[in-house]
Design a protein around this motif. Structure first.
Motif, PDB file in Angstrom:
ATOM      1  N   ASP A  17       0.796  -1.138   0.001  1.00  0.00           N
ATOM      2  CA  ASP A  17      -0.088   0.193   0.032  1.00  0.00           C
ATOM      3  C   ASP A  17       0.902   1.418  -0.134  1.00  0.00           C
ATOM      4  OD1 ASP A  17      -2.320  -1.500  -0.149  1.00  0.00           O
ATOM      5  OD2 ASP A  17      -3.079  -0.987   1.962  1.00  0.00           O
ATOM      6  N   ASP A  18       1.618   1.328   0.856  1.00  0.00           N
ATOM      7  CA  ASP A  18       2.687   2.531   0.997  1.00  0.00           C
ATOM      8  C   ASP A  18       3.511   2.755  -0.204  1.00  0.00           C
ATOM      9  OD1 ASP A  18       1.704   2.918   3.473  1.00  0.00           O
ATOM     10  OD2 ASP A  18       3.123   1.653   4.443  1.00  0.00           O
ATOM     11  N   ASP A  21       1.689   4.533  -4.534  1.00  0.00           N
ATOM     12  CA  ASP A  21       1.774   5.943  -5.083  1.00  0.00           C
ATOM     13  C   ASP A  21       2.819   6.214  -5.788  1.00  0.00           C
ATOM     14  OD1 ASP A  21      -0.872   6.381  -4.699  1.00  0.00           O
ATOM     15  OD2 ASP A  21      -0.512   7.647  -2.903  1.00  0.00           O
ATOM     16  N   THR A  24       3.554   4.542  -9.109  1.00  0.00           N
ATOM     17  CA  THR A  24       2.501   4.513 -10.184  1.00  0.00           C
ATOM     18  C   THR A  24       3.062   5.547 -11.561  1.00  0.00           C
ATOM     19  OG1 THR A  24       0.823   4.256  -8.697  1.00  0.00           O
ATOM     20  CG2 THR A  24       0.167   5.602 -10.708  1.00  0.00           C
ATOM     21  N   ASP A  25       4.050   6.387 -10.969  1.00  0.00           N
ATOM     22  CA  ASP A  25       4.638   7.543 -11.851  1.00  0.00           C
ATOM     23  C   ASP A  25       5.475   6.487 -12.923  1.00  0.00           C
ATOM     24  OD1 ASP A  25       3.723   9.456 -10.488  1.00  0.00           O
ATOM     25  OD2 ASP A  25       5.861   9.711  -9.311  1.00  0.00           O
TER      26      ASP A  25
END
Length: 227
Positions: A17-18, A21, A24-25
């Motif tokens: 989860d951490d 983000d 995703t780039d």
């Protein structure tokens, strides 16, 4: 380019989860837990139908064994391989005995990994952190007792003699305080996979994606930028 994340022993998709983000780039992030299969081969077979045409693959702990199996089966689809807190050694008789000794209760009574088992996977500074203990236990509860029985009954074969089959760019990531996987095991991976490099994450036990997600994300994204 998609990034496939393969979790380890009794760790579900929330393990990552951490990291979603920051990763995703670099492309769509596809996390997988080892819900199906009772061997490394059948675990890989359960994931393969859901994979894109080309991807980076990341394997944590037992997921590292599965990731390498997928790389061998789909070499033309692999952009790169990242192995986190894992090994290429086969299970010892003692490891098999310890895991199977936890199978005395039926799957329906499973309530997550025991506190000592969870603590052994964490850095000493984290072993009494209630939130961290709960996070690891909750992953096991989410997977359930039947998955626990399947994974605990396994006897993993090593693949040290087949590491040279892997030709994809490979990064090995280890922790500086991992009581489950030794520095020697990380070095064996580096020595066996041509061109592989090694980075050690400080102040972490075995559960690097939970304990040091920011440091792990920096290492992973920094390496991906070099490809």
């Amino acid at each position: 380019m998609a990034i496939v994340l393969v979790s380890g022993f009794m760790a579900d998709e929330t393990l990552w989860d951490d990291l979603v983000d920051p990763l995703t780039d670099y492309g769509p992030v596809l996390p997988f837990a080892l819900r199906e299969g009772d061997t490394i081969e059948t675990m890989a077979e359960a994931i393969i139908p859901h994979l894109p045409e080309r991807f980076h693959i990341v394997g944590f702990s037992m997921g590292g064994y599965v990731a390498r199996e997928i790389v061998r089966r789909l070499p033309e689809q692999i952009e790169s391989l990242i192995l986190i807190a894992t090994s290429a050694r086969g299970d010892t008789e003692e490891m098999i005995r310890q895991r199977r000794s936890a199978l005395k209760s039926p799957p329906e009574r499973f309530k997550g990994l025991s506190r000592p088992a969870i603590q052994s996977s964490l850095h000493p500074a984290m072993r009494d952190d209630a939130d961290m203990l709960a996070r690891v236990r909750d992953m096991g509860v989410a997977l359930g007792g039947h998955v626990f029985h399947r994974q605990s009954s396994m006897a993993r074969d090593g693949d040290l003699d087949r590491l040279s089959d892997i030709t994809a760019p490979t990064l090995i990531i280890a922790a500086d305080t991992d009581d489950l996987r030794s520095p020697a095991e990380a070095q064996e991976l580096v020595g066996g996979i041509t061109g592989a490099s090694l980075v050690t994450i400080p102040n972490s036990g075995h559960m690097i994606p939970l304990e040091q997600p920011d440091a792990l994300a920096r290492v992973m994204t920094g390496w991906l930028e070099t490809l």
